[in-house]
Structure formats: C-alpha cells, structure tokens
Design an enzyme around this catalytic site. Structure first.
Site, PDB file in Angstrom:
ATOM      1  N   ARG A 159      38.896 -70.838 -12.155  1.00 54.99           N
ATOM      2  CA  ARG A 159      39.629 -69.680 -11.670  1.00 54.99           C
ATOM      3  C   ARG A 159      40.145 -70.029 -10.274  1.00 54.99           C
ATOM      4  NH1 ARG A 159      34.687 -67.791 -13.828  1.00 54.99           N
ATOM      5  NH2 ARG A 159      34.935 -66.447 -15.657  1.00 54.99           N
ATOM      6  N   LYS A 182      31.805 -65.887 -11.852  1.00 57.20           N
ATOM      7  CA  LYS A 182      31.621 -64.437 -11.855  1.00 57.20           C
ATOM      8  C   LYS A 182      30.159 -64.083 -12.091  1.00 57.20           C
ATOM      9  CE  LYS A 182      36.191 -62.846 -13.367  1.00 57.20           C
ATOM     10  NZ  LYS A 182      36.911 -62.073 -14.401  1.00 57.20           N
ATOM     11  N   HIS A 250      46.700 -68.698 -13.046  1.00 55.73           N
ATOM     12  CA  HIS A 250      45.667 -68.510 -14.073  1.00 55.73           C
ATOM     13  C   HIS A 250      46.078 -69.133 -15.403  1.00 55.73           C
ATOM     14  CE1 HIS A 250      41.806 -66.730 -14.910  1.00 55.73           C
ATOM     15  NE2 HIS A 250      42.260 -66.191 -16.023  1.00 55.73           N
ATOM     16  N   ARG A 253      44.509 -72.451 -16.071  1.00 56.55           N
ATOM     17  CA  ARG A 253      43.164 -72.367 -16.667  1.00 56.55           C
ATOM     18  C   ARG A 253      43.252 -72.107 -18.167  1.00 56.55           C
ATOM     19  NH1 ARG A 253      37.610 -70.516 -15.955  1.00 56.55           N
ATOM     20  NH2 ARG A 253      37.230 -68.521 -16.993  1.00 56.55           N
ATOM     21  N   HIS A 276      32.528 -68.248 -19.407  1.00 57.60           N
ATOM     22  CA  HIS A 276      32.606 -66.935 -20.037  1.00 57.60           C
ATOM     23  C   HIS A 276      31.206 -66.466 -20.421  1.00 57.60           C
ATOM     24  CE1 HIS A 276      37.054 -67.538 -21.411  1.00 57.60           C
ATOM     25  NE2 HIS A 276      36.959 -67.073 -20.187  1.00 57.60           N
ATOM     26  N   TYR A 285      41.232 -67.770 -27.406  1.00 58.12           N
ATOM     27  CA  TYR A 285      41.989 -69.016 -27.480  1.00 58.12           C
ATOM     28  C   TYR A 285      42.167 -69.466 -28.928  1.00 58.12           C
ATOM     29  CZ  TYR A 285      41.360 -69.056 -22.499  1.00 58.12           C
ATOM     30  OH  TYR A 285      41.395 -68.692 -21.183  1.00 58.12           O
TER      31      TYR A 285
END
Length: 304
Positions: A159, A182, A250, A253, A276, A285
């Site tokens: 990110r 995150k 982004h 990525r 994730h 994806y």
C-alpha cells in the site's frame, strides 16, 4: 445530543475494538463516526435522549427510518452497508453487556451493492508507468525516488502508506521485507532484484541523510514524502501514456496481485503477500482474472 451513557458505551466499544488489535486507527475512527451518527439520529427521531434502556428498545421501524435518512443524504449503498455493519457490531457488544435482545438491529438487511473489482494495469503498462516517471521531473534524485516508490508498490505489492512508512530500519533491503500493515498485522514480502536496484539508485542520489528513525522516501525539503505527491505523479504519467483514471498508485498494488495470479500464483499465498485479513478480499482478483478471460473468449471464439 447523545446521552452521556450512550457516549460512554460507544467509547467502551471502541476501546474494546482497539484492544482486540484487529482494526487500523482510521477504521476505528470511522466506526466511531458511523455509530455516533446513528445515535444522534435516534435522539432526534424519537424525540428523547437515548439512554441505554432506550437504545435497547430500537425497533425495526426505527432502523428503516435511519436507513432512509442516510440514503436521503446521497450516501451510496456501499457506505450505508459499512455504517450498518458498524452499528450491528456496536449492538452485539452492547446487548451482551447490558443483557437485552438486539434482534431488531441485527436482523436489518444490508443494502445490496455491486462490488467494485480492482482495476489493474497490464504488465506492459505498469512498466511504462515506472519508466515514464523520468520525464516528470528535472532533478535526478527526485526521478530516482519516484521510480523507486512505484517499483516498490508494483514489485512488493505494498500500500502507498506502507511504502512511504519505510524507515532507515528497513535498510539495506534484503531479499525479504518485514511490513506492518493495517491493524498492526505483520507480513513478510519478497524483494525482487528490480526493487533493490531501484532503491539502491535512489539512496545513492538522495541528498538527505538516512537514519533508523527517518523515512526512506523524502520530500524535496527533506521531510517525509507526501502521498499526494505520488498521486500527482501518477496523474501526470497517466495523461502522458493515455491511461484510464483507474491508473492510480493503488493500481500498482492491484497489478502486482493480478499478474501473480495470472502467472499461476496461489490465492492463499497472494493473500499473505498483500496482508489481507480475509481471503474473500483477495478473491476479488479471481473475479478480475475471470472477467479478462471472458473478454478474450467473447472476442476470439468462432461461435461467440
């Protein structure tokens, strides 16, 4: 006005979420705003201060009125679904603590919305973006910096906040990089030679000193590089190459993940590389790849 009891309950729930360590600070702030907005609406809607006993009596009709009010503010179905999710989470916690039945809130259906699929660049376009950066600035070290940033985004799948959060402690780059993403979730990502080379070139030219507690990527005056500078950089490259508006930092990525998947990468491994928390996020994806295959099928099959 939100009652002091409701405000204290909201803060208690937010503190509990923080203690679990599963959400980023920005996410916690968004949860707080969403639930505070809900509580403020209920105070006005029901014409009385919403203490804990009043919150326990929220009805299906009250929930419908709140959702209608939010939609009336031109809030998207996706954003409303996020707000409802926060309210439900708060009510699960509050009902367990206060011992009431939260069915009216928890049974409220989330609005349906079409999930936006990631918009990756082609492998050729991703390379073109990185190469075209050299025409966006006259200062050699700034060009090297910008190419290094984009190479890290595409080569490691970071990110932008993670890339710009790198410090001297991450140097020199080895074959792997330890990233805290995150919610404080830590992951290990491989560092391919192209990334190490781009970083080495930038560090050799950068006029600002490096130290463990200083950011790797620096602005012209030596401070931490602002993500808006990277966004404006991509905007310029996008116009020069004639790429769509979906070509953003982004998107580099997204391209990292999609190109790995196209090359036969394992979905679970890609989930780990991206950081994730849920496999369902990474599965977007797969939808991208399927959509691309269907486009090829429709364009090339003799009977299509």
């Amino acid at each position: 006005m939100i009652s002091s009891a409701a405000r204290d309950a909201l803060q208690g729930w937010l503190d509990a979420r923080k203690a679990l360590g599963g959400a980023a600070e920005n996410t916690i702030d968004a949860y707080g705003r969403d639930v505070a907005g809900f509580l403020a609406f209920m105070t006005e809607h029901r014409g009385e201060t919403q203490g804990l006993s009043a919150l326990a009596r929220i009805s299906v009709g009250d929930m419908r009125s709140w959702m209608a009010s939010v939609r009336g503010q031109n809030v998207s179905a996706r954003s409303l679904a996020r707000k409802l999710s926060a309210v439900k989470s708060f009510y699960r916690w509050l009902s367990e603590r206060e011992g009431f039945e939260p069915t009216a809130v928890l049974a409220t259906r989330s609005p349906k919305f079409q999930r936006k699929l990631p918009r990756p660049l082609s492998a050729e376009a991703a390379r073109d973006v990185i190469e075209t950066v050299e025409f966006q600035h006259d200062t050699p070290w700034v060009v090297a910096r910008d190419q290094a940033v984009l190479t890290v985004l595409y080569g490691c799948g970071l990110r932008i906040s993670e890339a710009l959060g790198l410090t001297g402690r991450n140097l020199p780059l080895d074959e792997v990089l330890r990233i805290t993403g995150k919610g404080g979730k830590e992951r290990i990502v491989p560092v391919i030679p192209a990334v190490r080379q781009a970083m080495a070139r930038y560090l050799a030219l950068c006029p600002h000193p490096q130290a463990d507690d200083l950011p790797v990527f620096r602005g012209v005056r030596g401070g931490k590089l602002n993500p808006r500078i990277v966004q404006k950089l991509i905007e310029g490259v996008r116009l020069q190459l004639g790429l769509p508006a979906s070509a953003t930092p982004h998107a580099m990525r997204h391209s990292f993940a999609t190109h790995l998947l196209n090359a036969g990468g394992d979905l679970r491994a890609i989930q780990e590389l991206l950081g994730h928390a849920s496999l369902s996020t990474t599965q977007a994806y797969t939808a991208v790849d399927t959509a691309r295959l269907m486009e090829v099928y429709q364009a090339t099959h003799p009977k299509a």
